[in-house]
Design a protein around this motif. Structure first.
Motif, PDB file in Angstrom:
ATOM      1  N   CYS A   1     -34.254 -10.976-118.918  1.00 13.39           N
ATOM      2  CA  CYS A   1     -35.173 -10.599-118.285  1.00 13.39           C
ATOM      3  C   CYS A   1     -35.039  -9.713-117.238  1.00 13.39           C
ATOM      4  CB  CYS A   1     -35.864 -11.744-117.602  1.00 13.39           C
ATOM      5  SG  CYS A   1     -34.714 -12.355-116.109  1.00 13.39           S
ATOM      6  N   MET A   2     -35.808  -8.794-116.690  1.00 11.99           N
ATOM      7  CA  MET A   2     -35.703  -7.798-115.566  1.00 11.99           C
ATOM      8  C   MET A   2     -36.262  -8.436-114.196  1.00 11.99           C
ATOM      9  SD  MET A   2     -36.382  -3.818-116.065  1.00 11.99           S
ATOM     10  CE  MET A   2     -38.115  -4.001-115.806  1.00 11.99           C
ATOM     11  N   MET A   3     -35.557  -7.922-113.265  1.00 12.15           N
ATOM     12  CA  MET A   3     -35.775  -8.546-111.977  1.00 12.15           C
ATOM     13  C   MET A   3     -35.994  -7.460-110.997  1.00 12.15           C
ATOM     14  SD  MET A   3     -33.829 -11.405-109.539  1.00 12.15           S
ATOM     15  CE  MET A   3     -34.134 -12.696-110.628  1.00 12.15           C
ATOM     16  N   LEU A   4     -36.982  -7.513-110.107  1.00 20.42           N
ATOM     17  CA  LEU A   4     -37.125  -6.313-109.259  1.00 20.42           C
ATOM     18  C   LEU A   4     -36.894  -6.880-107.865  1.00 20.42           C
ATOM     19  CD1 LEU A   4     -38.447  -3.619-108.219  1.00 20.42           C
ATOM     20  CD2 LEU A   4     -40.670  -4.807-108.262  1.00 20.42           C
ATOM     21  N   PHE A   5     -35.948  -6.332-107.121  1.00 16.99           N
ATOM     22  CA  PHE A   5     -35.727  -6.506-105.739  1.00 16.99           C
ATOM     23  C   PHE A   5     -36.381  -5.962-104.627  1.00 16.99           C
ATOM     24  CE2 PHE A   5     -32.157  -8.176-108.291  1.00 16.99           C
ATOM     25  CZ  PHE A   5     -31.791  -9.397-107.833  1.00 16.99           C
ATOM     26  N   ASP A   6     -37.268  -6.484-103.730  1.00 12.72           N
ATOM     27  CA  ASP A   6     -37.934  -5.865-102.753  1.00 12.72           C
ATOM     28  C   ASP A   6     -37.296  -5.884-101.245  1.00 12.72           C
ATOM     29  OD1 ASP A   6     -39.816  -4.802-101.040  1.00 12.72           O
ATOM     30  OD2 ASP A   6     -41.684  -5.652-101.900  1.00 12.72           O
ATOM     31  N   TYR A   7     -36.872  -4.918-100.914  1.00 14.19           N
ATOM     32  CA  TYR A   7     -36.002  -5.234 -99.518  1.00 14.19           C
ATOM     33  C   TYR A   7     -37.193  -5.317 -98.442  1.00 14.19           C
ATOM     34  CZ  TYR A   7     -32.210  -4.898-102.845  1.00 14.19           C
ATOM     35  OH  TYR A   7     -31.569  -4.981-103.550  1.00 14.19           O
ATOM     36  N   LYS A   8     -38.524  -4.897 -98.537  1.00 14.57           N
ATOM     37  CA  LYS A   8     -39.175  -4.984 -97.357  1.00 14.57           C
ATOM     38  C   LYS A   8     -39.671  -6.282 -97.115  1.00 14.57           C
ATOM     39  CE  LYS A   8     -41.660  -0.321 -96.988  1.00 14.57           C
ATOM     40  NZ  LYS A   8     -42.634   0.182 -97.189  1.00 14.57           N
ATOM     41  N   LYS A   9     -39.353  -7.186 -98.135  1.00 13.64           N
ATOM     42  CA  LYS A   9     -40.032  -8.665 -98.314  1.00 13.64           C
ATOM     43  C   LYS A   9     -38.625  -9.436 -97.875  1.00 13.64           C
ATOM     44  CE  LYS A   9     -44.140  -7.889-100.725  1.00 13.64           C
ATOM     45  NZ  LYS A   9     -44.742  -8.263-102.281  1.00 13.64           N
ATOM     46  N   ARG A  10     -38.238  -9.627 -96.795  1.00 16.21           N
ATOM     47  CA  ARG A  10     -37.114 -10.409 -96.531  1.00 16.21           C
ATOM     48  C   ARG A  10     -37.317 -11.888 -96.203  1.00 16.21           C
ATOM     49  NH1 ARG A  10     -31.813  -8.380 -97.902  1.00 16.21           N
ATOM     50  NH2 ARG A  10     -31.933  -5.987 -97.415  1.00 16.21           N
ATOM     51  N   ASN A  11     -36.405 -12.611 -96.471  1.00 18.21           N
ATOM     52  CA  ASN A  11     -36.612 -14.039 -96.200  1.00 18.21           C
ATOM     53  C   ASN A  11     -36.276 -14.094 -94.504  1.00 18.21           C
ATOM     54  OD1 ASN A  11     -35.710 -16.876 -95.686  1.00 18.21           O
ATOM     55  ND2 ASN A  11     -36.292 -17.225 -97.646  1.00 18.21           N
ATOM     56  N   ALA A  12     -37.229 -14.683 -93.737  1.00 17.83           N
ATOM     57  CA  ALA A  12     -36.823 -14.850 -92.475  1.00 17.83           C
ATOM     58  C   ALA A  12     -35.773 -15.680 -92.081  1.00 17.83           C
ATOM     59  CB  ALA A  12     -38.205 -15.300 -91.554  1.00 17.83           C
ATOM     60  N   ILE A  13     -35.264 -16.734 -92.987  1.00 21.48           N
ATOM     61  CA  ILE A  13     -34.394 -17.730 -92.584  1.00 21.48           C
ATOM     62  C   ILE A  13     -33.077 -17.298 -93.276  1.00 21.48           C
ATOM     63  CG2 ILE A  13     -33.586 -19.926 -93.024  1.00 21.48           C
ATOM     64  CD1 ILE A  13     -36.049 -19.563 -91.584  1.00 21.48           C
ATOM     65  N   ASN A  14     -32.912 -16.765 -94.382  1.00 20.56           N
ATOM     66  CA  ASN A  14     -31.411 -16.253 -95.017  1.00 20.56           C
ATOM     67  C   ASN A  14     -31.414 -14.785 -95.050  1.00 20.56           C
ATOM     68  OD1 ASN A  14     -32.990 -15.864 -97.174  1.00 20.56           O
ATOM     69  ND2 ASN A  14     -32.218 -17.543 -98.201  1.00 20.56           N
ATOM     70  N   TYR A  15     -32.757 -13.732 -94.724  1.00 24.61           N
ATOM     71  CA  TYR A  15     -32.607 -12.648 -94.805  1.00 24.61           C
ATOM     72  C   TYR A  15     -32.520 -12.130 -96.330  1.00 24.61           C
ATOM     73  CZ  TYR A  15     -32.443  -7.933 -93.272  1.00 24.61           C
ATOM     74  OH  TYR A  15     -32.746  -6.545 -92.713  1.00 24.61           O
ATOM     75  N   ALA A  16     -32.590 -12.978 -97.378  1.00 26.92           N
ATOM     76  CA  ALA A  16     -32.618 -12.535 -98.774  1.00 26.92           C
ATOM     77  C   ALA A  16     -33.937 -11.768 -99.030  1.00 26.92           C
ATOM     78  CB  ALA A  16     -32.349 -13.732 -99.655  1.00 26.92           C
ATOM     79  N   ALA A  17     -33.754 -10.665-100.037  1.00 23.77           N
ATOM     80  CA  ALA A  17     -34.689 -10.068-100.437  1.00 23.77           C
ATOM     81  C   ALA A  17     -35.698 -10.606-101.172  1.00 23.77           C
ATOM     82  CB  ALA A  17     -34.300  -8.739-101.183  1.00 23.77           C
ATOM     83  N   GLY A  18     -36.848 -10.306-101.303  1.00 26.70           N
ATOM     84  CA  GLY A  18     -38.043 -10.811-102.294  1.00 26.70           C
ATOM     85  C   GLY A  18     -37.604 -10.258-103.623  1.00 26.70           C
ATOM     86  N   TYR A  19     -37.957 -11.106-104.492  1.00 25.50           N
ATOM     87  CA  TYR A  19     -37.753 -10.637-105.984  1.00 25.50           C
ATOM     88  C   TYR A  19     -38.835 -11.070-106.923  1.00 25.50           C
ATOM     89  CZ  TYR A  19     -36.146 -15.523-106.633  1.00 25.50           C
ATOM     90  OH  TYR A  19     -35.967 -16.895-106.654  1.00 25.50           O
ATOM     91  N   THR A  20     -39.233 -10.385-107.904  1.00 26.53           N
ATOM     92  CA  THR A  20     -40.294 -10.739-108.978  1.00 26.53           C
ATOM     93  C   THR A  20     -39.285 -10.534-110.247  1.00 26.53           C
ATOM     94  OG1 THR A  20     -41.877  -9.739-107.844  1.00 26.53           O
ATOM     95  CG2 THR A  20     -42.229  -9.938-110.145  1.00 26.53           C
ATOM     96  N   VAL A  21     -39.620 -11.653-111.009  1.00 31.55           N
ATOM     97  CA  VAL A  21     -38.903 -11.827-112.418  1.00 31.55           C
ATOM     98  C   VAL A  21     -39.855 -11.166-113.339  1.00 31.55           C
ATOM     99  CG1 VAL A  21     -37.693 -13.304-114.108  1.00 31.55           C
ATOM    100  CG2 VAL A  21     -37.471 -13.712-111.648  1.00 31.55           C
TER     101      VAL A  21
END
Length: 613
Positions: free
Chosen positions: A578-598
């Motif tokens: 599977c391919m995963m897209l990491f979006d660094y504009k969508k950061r998790n406010a608690i752990n600062y992880a990027a948003g992602y779409t599988v």
């Protein structure tokens, strides 16, 4: 005349609210005589000394804490050589409990402010401002403005000072201050740009923990809520990045805490973060309901667990219900909107290595965002200091008076715990290995053993904790994992580390352990070209073309469901990559992880229903 209030902070982002409070309380009639100077422990002493000299103060007052006491001691030895006519005063928790010894050790010190300093400092300023023994300035406008002015140091409560014959004289102690009468410290925020703002809504502590100086002042005083709300609104209106409450137990009064939490929630500006130190056992469901509705990242909580050993808790005079604490932490973290920081202290009485290991594992299983493994500081004036001999408690002579050994814990074991602390700080508290660590832990009986083994591995390999290479720690963790019974799962481990890496940063220099994407490059390029036209996945990037999109985001290909929370699901290979897209504009406010779409179907590029929490 110039009085220089001087602070030496642990870091640049820190400020010293004490000296700002002293200056503010001195009132308008004396503010013209007072200047503030802040440095950090990273400044060279000769730089600090030169800067103090350039200001030519008539009086200098140092704010003393365990982190700056040694540096201040060096400065005290040199100041009389360059400023022989300058009077020197000390204040703060580090000097309030052995004033006589300090005045004997440092003959250049004129006096020490003991306990709360606002009213005491104002009296000292008044003494120097043209009255007293004639050393101050002759400013009639000031003298006329002061009724019943201070004429002698003996008229000032709460100080120890050196009299003419060299003897040390103590004045009567000063009564606790009404903190609602203290002026606001932050009328001008220009001095606090890119720094943490500290705020006090109550003073004192209802608890009697033997290691803490706050237990001495059991009278908790609260700042009037109408004042608190007005001041908090000032921070919100000015988009202050972080406000850290210095209240020792913020929620010791439910109504006070609830009113403040409700107010900031109702007036959330979407920017400011508030930090509170709380007693988890006191939290009610009503408070949890209010907290649960807050914006993710709006609030962070620090909870001092210290130990789960019942004998230790009893001995340090700490009331704690571990089962209730565990349940409270679970409720607070349920909505994934509040950053939780849990503390442990090594070196407490009746806690040996195995007991501390149990405390560590118990707290680790609560899954805080931060787990601070601290070491006992034997503070002067604390009950722990009085009991040191009974506990066979050895600690450093110089600040921070940190434990070296106890009747229950040898120095060798302290050193082992310090190595484990380093591993926890690098691998757990960084929040950079959130998906790899739970899988790695399956190779061990418990989390403590995992970090202990990792510390031994670093030592044996001669690896460095601090390195400019961002992938160094990932590679080291992979090598460590391959030395365990998980060695047969090398590809899974590589992909877990890859996932953790790209969740945190859009690194363009690919480390050795990541998958070779040469065969997938045409597909990735096609994805971005299609995205430039259709904007199905990245609508917020409408101003950018396909090449810019590829630089600002990242695509990785995985053979395992590394994003799954269930450890055992992660260990099962997918039917197809599977391919995963990491979006660094969508950061998790608690752990600062990027948003992602599988994206599960690489040919059609159809989106699967997986998003980062």
């Amino acid at each position: 005349m110039k009085i220089l209030l001087t602070a030496i902070n642990a870091k640049f982002i820190h400020s010293n609210p004490a000296i700002y409070s002293l200056r503010a309380y001195a009132d308008e009639e004396f503010k013209e005589f007072i200047e503030i100077a802040e440095y950090t422990i990273n400044n060279k002493t000769e730089e600090i000394l030169a800067d103090i000299y350039s200001k030519k103060p008539d009086v200098i007052a140092f704010s003393c804490y365990i982190w700056n006491r040694s540096i201040i001691g060096i400065l005290l030895a040199e100041l009389p050589k360059i400023l022989p006519r300058t009077d020197v005063w000390l204040g703060g928790p580090e000097v309030s409990y052995d004033a006589d010894a300090l005045l004997r050790k440092y003959p250049m010190v004129s006096g020490i402010m003991i306990g709360e300093g606002e009213e005491t400092f104002r009296d000292i300023v008044e003494y120097y401002a043209g009255v007293g023994d004639g050393t101050g300035i002759e400013d009639n406008s000031v003298i006329k403005a002061v009724d019943n002015r201070i004429r002698s140091l003996n008229d000032i409560q709460g100080i120890a000072y050196r009299v003419t014959n060299g003897e040390i004289h103590h004045t009567p102690p000063r009564q606790p201050t009404d903190i609602s009468k203290l002026p606001f410290l932050y009328d001008n925020l220009s001095s606090f740009e890119n720094r943490i703002i500290y705020y006090e809504s109550n003073r004192g502590c209802p608890y009697r923990c033997s290691y803490c100086l706050s237990s001495i002042d059991k009278t908790v005083r609260f700042r009037d809520l109408s004042i608190v709300k007005k001041e908090l609104q000032f921070f919100l209106d000015n988009n202050v990045k972080q406000v850290k409450f210095v209240d020792r137990t913020f929620n010791c009064n439910k109504e006070h805490a609830l009113e403040i939490w409700r107010y900031i929630a109702e007036n959330d500006n979407g920017v400011t973060n508030f930090h509170f130190e709380i007693a988890a056992e006191l939290i009610t469901d009503e408070e949890i309901d209010v907290l649960g509705k807050m914006r993710p990242g709006f609030v962070q909580m620090e909870i001092g667990v210290q130990t789960v050993n019942p004998d230790t808790l009893n001995e340090i005079r700490r009331i704690s219900d571990i089962d209730k604490l565990r349940e409270t932490v679970k409720k607070i973290t349920y909505n994934h909107n509040i950053h939780i920081h849990l503390d442990l202290i090594a070196g407490l009485p009746y806690e040996d290595y195995d007991s501390f290991k149990h405390s560590f594992n118990t707290v680790y299983e609560m899954h805080p965002q931060q787990l601070q493994l601290g070491f006992l500081k034997v503070l002067k004036g604390s009950y722990m200091h009085e009991k040191a001999k009974d506990y066979e408690l050895k600690y450093t002579d110089e600040p921070p008076y940190e434990v070296l050994s106890t009747k229950w814990l040898s120095y060798d074991k302290i050193l082992s715990l310090k190595k484990i602390e380093e591993m926890v700080e690098v691998y757990y508290n960084s929040n950079q290995f959130e998906y790899t660590l739970p899988v790695l832990q399956t190779a061990f009986d418990n989390a403590f053993d995992m970090y202990s083994g990792l510390a031994d591995f670093y030592r044996q390999k001669g690896y460095l904790l601090m390195t400019p290479s961002r992938s160094y720690r990932y590679q080291a963790l992979l090598e460590y994992a391959m030395s365990t019974k998980l060695s047969a799962n090398e590809e899974l481990l590589r992909q877990l580390l890859t996932f953790d890496l790209y969740l945190r940063e859009n690194i363009k220099s690919r480390p050795e352990f990541v998958k070779n994407l040469t065969d997938y490059k045409p597909l990735i390029r096609r994805f971005y070209e299609r995205e430039e036209k259709e904007r199905n996945y990245l609508p917020e990037y409408s101003a950018y073309d396909s090449r810019q999109l590829a630089k600002m985001t990242h695509i990785e290909v995985f053979d395992y469901p590394v994003w799954e929370k269930d450890i055992y699901l992660r260990m099962k290979r997918l039917d197809s990559p599977c391919m995963m897209l990491f979006d660094y504009k969508k950061r998790n406010a608690i752990n600062y992880a990027a948003g992602y779409t599988v994206i599960t179907n690489l040919d059609s590029l159809k989106e699967a229903d997986h998003t980062n929490e």
